[in-house]
Enzyme design. Sequence first.
Site, PDB file in Angstrom:
ATOM      1  N   HIS A   1     107.938  53.276  19.889  1.00  0.00           N
ATOM      2  CA  HIS A   1     108.184  53.168  21.073  1.00  0.00           C
ATOM      3  C   HIS A   1     106.760  53.645  22.092  1.00  0.00           C
ATOM      4  O   HIS A   1     106.132  54.570  21.659  1.00  0.00           O
ATOM      5  CB  HIS A   1     109.137  54.137  21.595  1.00  0.00           C
ATOM      6  CG  HIS A   1     110.616  53.934  20.883  1.00  0.00           C
ATOM      7  ND1 HIS A   1     110.850  54.534  19.490  1.00  0.00           N
ATOM      8  CD2 HIS A   1     111.524  52.818  20.898  1.00  0.00           C
ATOM      9  CE1 HIS A   1     112.074  53.954  18.992  1.00  0.00           C
ATOM     10  NE2 HIS A   1     112.567  53.171  20.021  1.00  0.00           N
TER      11      HIS A   1
ATOM     12  N   SER B   1     116.655  50.250  21.985  1.00  0.00           N
ATOM     13  CA  SER B   1     116.004  51.551  22.669  1.00  0.00           C
ATOM     14  C   SER B   1     114.780  51.309  23.614  1.00  0.00           C
ATOM     15  O   SER B   1     114.267  52.065  24.116  1.00  0.00           O
ATOM     16  CB  SER B   1     115.331  52.152  21.158  1.00  0.00           C
ATOM     17  OG  SER B   1     114.592  51.364  20.608  1.00  0.00           O
TER      18      SER B   1
ATOM     19  N   ASP C   1     106.048  57.538  19.528  1.00  0.00           N
ATOM     20  CA  ASP C   1     106.259  57.508  18.268  1.00  0.00           C
ATOM     21  C   ASP C   1     106.156  56.526  17.249  1.00  0.00           C
ATOM     22  O   ASP C   1     105.029  55.552  17.898  1.00  0.00           O
ATOM     23  CB  ASP C   1     107.751  57.957  17.976  1.00  0.00           C
ATOM     24  CG  ASP C   1     108.709  57.169  18.769  1.00  0.00           C
ATOM     25  OD1 ASP C   1     108.419  55.859  18.953  1.00  0.00           O
ATOM     26  OD2 ASP C   1     109.857  57.519  18.893  1.00  0.00           O
TER      27      ASP C   1
END
Length: 346
Positions: free
Chosen positions: A330, A51, A327
């Site tokens: 990240h 991610s 978040d």
Amino acid sequence: MGPQISVLISSFPCLLPLLLSLIAGNHVEASYMDRRVFAFRPTKMFVFGDSYADTGNTWKNESTAWKVPYGFTYPGKPSGRWSSGHILTDYLALSFGLKSPIPYQWRQAGAKYLKYGMNFAHGGTGVTETLVAYPNMTAQIGLFEQLIKDSTFSSGGLNTSVTLVTLSGNDYSAYLARDRSFAGLPAFITSVVMQLKTNLRRIYDIGARKVAVGELQPLGCLPSNTAANSFQQCNGTVNLLVGLHNQLLRQAVADLNNQTSSSTFIILDLYDSFMSVLNGTGDSKFETPLTPCCSGVNSGFYCGSVDGNGTKMYTLCKDPESRLFWDSNHPTQAGWRAVFSGLSAS
């Protein structure tokens, strides 16, 4: 997404001296990001990872990265990026004057954009098998190899390309979630790095000649690992674990460069760059660097979650550009910009 391991590690205190001794015993000179690499102007970029590099490979029905408020800053709606906007991949491409390569799953609709390379990274994956049924790094490289064979883009053209490989710790969160065998952590870290080394060599054998490999960021400073102390302090023991991984990774990269008699592989020092931002010594300052912009209203909820009536079960800060983290795991677009700025200056 990175692992949430602070409570697990802290419950096994004898791991601390073991990690310290292993890190000390594996010290090597690091081959950090070289200015000459960034003077190089590639024509394409290929990306492998999770991610921290994924720009849209997860499907819309399986990923929070496709849910509001992700993409709040850019492009103003969810785009499959795990952030408020641009991420590491975007900034690296921009530094070379390239467009971000299209995600692999868009390859048919965006075939004409193959000239910019391709992104195989997929949120939630790792070097080994993690907790998600998505292509890990070995599988991603397989897709890359097949793409080269099936397309008019010859492997020789990789000489004018740059490759990004970055993984953010999913292997370790999956390991601990499965059996929580703390005593086996050092050996598991070694096995992960050795498999990563094998994968990097495979990328070289396919034809890549400029490969940037990201270190692990300070996982102990992620909001998922600082929430327990109200986002006030990083977990130093977790960061020692990261230190072992990064020391072994540097050694693996040095070995690969010796084997190939070249400077093919360079390390992106994400750890120090993140720490510079967190400590306020970089160009960008964040007043509450450990506090995320978007988080669940209470335990069990997360950024982007809603209840059965569609009511938002998360809170969002007024200005994502004022926060380092988006978040629980990240960075925001501003966070990535600050981290990348530190990388470019190293």
